[in-house]
Design a protein around this motif. Sequence first.
Motif, mmCIF file in Angstrom:
data_model
loop_
_atom_site.group_PDB
_atom_site.id
_atom_site.type_symbol
_atom_site.label_atom_id
_atom_site.label_comp_id
_atom_site.label_asym_id
_atom_site.label_seq_id
_atom_site.Cartn_x
_atom_site.Cartn_y
_atom_site.Cartn_z
ATOM 1 N N ALA A 90 0.842 -1.190 0.000
ATOM 2 C CA ALA A 90 0.000 0.000 0.000
ATOM 3 C C ALA A 90 0.875 1.237 0.000
ATOM 4 O O ALA A 90 1.965 1.250 0.569
ATOM 5 C CB ALA A 90 -0.917 -0.001 1.221
ATOM 6 N N ARG A 91 0.356 2.242 -0.639
ATOM 7 C CA ARG A 91 1.001 3.538 -0.610
ATOM 8 C C ARG A 91 0.292 4.366 0.436
ATOM 9 O O ARG A 91 -0.940 4.500 0.414
ATOM 10 C CB ARG A 91 0.891 4.187 -1.985
ATOM 11 C CG ARG A 91 1.396 5.611 -2.010
ATOM 12 C CD ARG A 91 0.530 6.479 -2.882
ATOM 13 N NE ARG A 91 0.753 7.883 -2.575
ATOM 14 C CZ ARG A 91 -0.005 8.864 -3.003
ATOM 15 N NH1 ARG A 91 -1.032 8.604 -3.776
ATOM 16 N NH2 ARG A 91 0.245 10.101 -2.689
ATOM 17 N N GLU A 92 1.040 4.886 1.373
ATOM 18 C CA GLU A 92 0.440 5.696 2.421
ATOM 19 C C GLU A 92 0.191 7.104 1.910
ATOM 20 O O GLU A 92 1.051 7.715 1.285
ATOM 21 C CB GLU A 92 1.371 5.753 3.632
ATOM 22 C CG GLU A 92 0.692 6.299 4.859
ATOM 23 C CD GLU A 92 1.253 7.637 5.284
ATOM 24 O OE1 GLU A 92 1.236 7.903 6.505
ATOM 25 O OE2 GLU A 92 1.716 8.393 4.440
ATOM 26 N N SER A 93 -1.025 7.573 2.115
ATOM 27 C CA SER A 93 -1.383 8.943 1.727
ATOM 28 C C SER A 93 -2.668 9.277 2.469
ATOM 29 O O SER A 93 -3.124 8.507 3.306
ATOM 30 C CB SER A 93 -1.585 9.052 0.215
ATOM 31 O OG SER A 93 -2.815 8.463 -0.153
ATOM 32 N N TYR A 94 -3.267 10.402 2.147
ATOM 33 C CA TYR A 94 -4.541 10.745 2.771
ATOM 34 C C TYR A 94 -5.589 9.686 2.454
ATOM 35 O O TYR A 94 -6.507 9.459 3.231
ATOM 36 C CB TYR A 94 -5.002 12.116 2.295
ATOM 37 C CG TYR A 94 -4.149 13.222 2.835
ATOM 38 C CD1 TYR A 94 -3.215 13.865 2.040
ATOM 39 C CD2 TYR A 94 -4.261 13.620 4.163
ATOM 40 C CE1 TYR A 94 -2.426 14.871 2.546
ATOM 41 C CE2 TYR A 94 -3.475 14.626 4.682
ATOM 42 C CZ TYR A 94 -2.552 15.252 3.869
ATOM 43 O OH TYR A 94 -1.763 16.240 4.386
ATOM 44 N N ILE A 95 -5.472 9.083 1.311
ATOM 45 C CA ILE A 95 -6.304 7.926 0.966
ATOM 46 C C ILE A 95 -5.345 6.788 0.653
ATOM 47 O O ILE A 95 -4.830 6.689 -0.465
ATOM 48 C CB ILE A 95 -7.185 8.184 -0.268
ATOM 49 C CG1 ILE A 95 -8.001 9.447 -0.102
ATOM 50 C CG2 ILE A 95 -8.085 6.988 -0.535
ATOM 51 C CD1 ILE A 95 -8.674 9.883 -1.385
ATOM 52 N N PRO A 96 -5.049 5.939 1.620
ATOM 53 C CA PRO A 96 -4.135 4.830 1.335
ATOM 54 C C PRO A 96 -4.645 3.995 0.173
ATOM 55 O O PRO A 96 -5.817 3.617 0.141
ATOM 56 C CB PRO A 96 -4.136 4.032 2.637
ATOM 57 C CG PRO A 96 -4.509 5.034 3.683
ATOM 58 C CD PRO A 96 -5.486 5.961 3.008
ATOM 59 N N THR A 97 -3.790 3.727 -0.796
ATOM 60 C CA THR A 97 -4.179 2.922 -1.958
ATOM 61 C C THR A 97 -3.423 1.605 -1.927
ATOM 62 O O THR A 97 -2.240 1.551 -1.624
ATOM 63 C CB THR A 97 -3.896 3.661 -3.272
ATOM 64 O OG1 THR A 97 -2.538 4.135 -3.254
ATOM 65 C CG2 THR A 97 -4.815 4.847 -3.428
ATOM 66 N N PHE A 98 -4.147 0.553 -2.256
ATOM 67 C CA PHE A 98 -3.631 -0.790 -2.125
ATOM 68 C C PHE A 98 -3.433 -1.454 -3.476
ATOM 69 O O PHE A 98 -4.206 -1.216 -4.418
ATOM 70 C CB PHE A 98 -4.616 -1.645 -1.320
ATOM 71 C CG PHE A 98 -4.717 -1.268 0.125
ATOM 72 C CD1 PHE A 98 -5.517 -0.211 0.524
ATOM 73 C CD2 PHE A 98 -4.008 -1.960 1.089
ATOM 74 C CE1 PHE A 98 -5.604 0.159 1.866
ATOM 75 C CE2 PHE A 98 -4.087 -1.605 2.425
ATOM 76 C CZ PHE A 98 -4.882 -0.548 2.815
ATOM 77 N N GLY A 99 -2.415 -2.326 -3.540
ATOM 78 C CA GLY A 99 -2.331 -3.254 -4.651
ATOM 79 C C GLY A 99 -3.396 -4.326 -4.448
ATOM 80 O O GLY A 99 -4.042 -4.386 -3.408
ATOM 81 N N ARG A 100 -3.581 -5.201 -5.441
ATOM 82 C CA ARG A 100 -4.619 -6.212 -5.320
ATOM 83 C C ARG A 100 -4.208 -7.385 -4.439
ATOM 84 O O ARG A 100 -5.019 -8.259 -4.147
ATOM 85 C CB ARG A 100 -5.076 -6.692 -6.689
ATOM 86 C CG ARG A 100 -4.025 -7.352 -7.507
ATOM 87 C CD ARG A 100 -4.563 -7.728 -8.864
ATOM 88 N NE ARG A 100 -5.668 -8.672 -8.742
ATOM 89 C CZ ARG A 100 -6.389 -9.102 -9.757
ATOM 90 N NH1 ARG A 100 -6.145 -8.672 -10.970
ATOM 91 N NH2 ARG A 100 -7.369 -9.953 -9.576
ATOM 92 N N GLY A 101 -2.947 -7.386 -3.986
ATOM 93 C CA GLY A 101 -2.511 -8.443 -3.083
ATOM 94 C C GLY A 101 -1.953 -9.648 -3.807
ATOM 95 O O GLY A 101 -2.394 -9.979 -4.912
ATOM 96 N N THR A 102 -0.986 -10.303 -3.177
ATOM 97 C CA THR A 102 -0.433 -11.565 -3.690
ATOM 98 C C THR A 102 -0.775 -12.660 -2.698
ATOM 99 O O THR A 102 -0.475 -12.536 -1.500
ATOM 100 C CB THR A 102 1.099 -11.497 -3.849
ATOM 101 O OG1 THR A 102 1.431 -10.467 -4.778
ATOM 102 C CG2 THR A 102 1.651 -12.828 -4.337
ATOM 103 N N SER A 103 -1.406 -13.704 -3.196
ATOM 104 C CA SER A 103 -1.765 -14.835 -2.342
ATOM 105 C C SER A 103 -0.561 -15.746 -2.176
ATOM 106 O O SER A 103 0.028 -16.196 -3.159
ATOM 107 C CB SER A 103 -2.932 -15.600 -2.978
ATOM 108 O OG SER A 103 -3.235 -16.755 -2.225
ATOM 109 N N LEU A 104 -0.168 -16.001 -0.941
ATOM 110 C CA LEU A 104 0.978 -16.866 -0.631
ATOM 111 C C LEU A 104 0.488 -18.129 0.059
ATOM 112 O O LEU A 104 -0.292 -18.068 1.012
ATOM 113 C CB LEU A 104 1.965 -16.135 0.284
ATOM 114 C CG LEU A 104 3.121 -16.980 0.847
ATOM 115 C CD1 LEU A 104 4.060 -17.419 -0.271
ATOM 116 C CD2 LEU A 104 3.887 -16.222 1.916
ATOM 117 N N ILE A 105 0.955 -19.266 -0.428
ATOM 118 C CA ILE A 105 0.650 -20.553 0.206
ATOM 119 C C ILE A 105 1.976 -21.202 0.576
ATOM 120 O O ILE A 105 2.821 -21.430 -0.295
ATOM 121 C CB ILE A 105 -0.135 -21.480 -0.744
ATOM 122 C CG1 ILE A 105 -1.437 -20.793 -1.183
ATOM 123 C CG2 ILE A 105 -0.432 -22.822 -0.080
ATOM 124 C CD1 ILE A 105 -2.087 -21.428 -2.388
#
Lengths: 108, 116
Positions: A90-105
């Motif tokens: 995630a990029r921290e800002s006034y509106i934190p924006t997230f990547g879609r995530g990586t699923s780890l098993i």
Amino acid sequence: QKEVEQDPGPLSVPEGAIVSLNCTYSNSAFQYFMWYRQYSRKGPELLMYTYSSGNKEDGRFTAQVDKSSKYISLFIRDSQPSDSATYLCARESYIPTFGRGTSLIVHP
Amino acid sequence: GEEVAQTPKHLVRGEGQKAKLYCAPIKGHSYVFWYQQVLKNEFKFLISFQNENVFDETGMPKERFSAKCLPNSPCSLEIQATKLEDSAVYFCASSQSVQGNTGELFFGEGSRLTVL
């Protein structure tokens, strides 16, 4: 272009492996980044917080920011089955924006 | 409280019905955020509040979505006339501030909305 991008995976590794999770970001002016971990059917929780460039280490976890290539990495040493989760940068800002995530098993 | 509490955990609505979700932020946190996560895809920002004031609502589909954070009440997110594409997990998060180390978001467990 999205602010933060991640490969969704899944990434499957054996227990004990070193895991590398990566994100790219779009704007070189971004300075603060975060890694969140989300277990299935739970909300994300902050794992690590990093600033600008360089490394930050916390136990088995190391976060790295390469400003020149706009690349964020999270390394997990000696991975455990309990590390199986989705990892979001995630990029921290006034509106934190997230990547879609990586699923780890991590399999035993 | 010490954690963000979201209710209900699950909500099923027929298309066209209203849905209302609630969020109690951590005591002392000034900021509340709502995010929508469709099918484990990325988090889409909807709206944020600073106390009871809208801080940013650039992500809100204003046509059918509304949200409030009133003093001494849980925050709420309401969807009028739900559509199939509103099916998602709605996460609420709170934080002490929006920058620096205190900008950490604390998330609730989410409310899963299913529109049939």
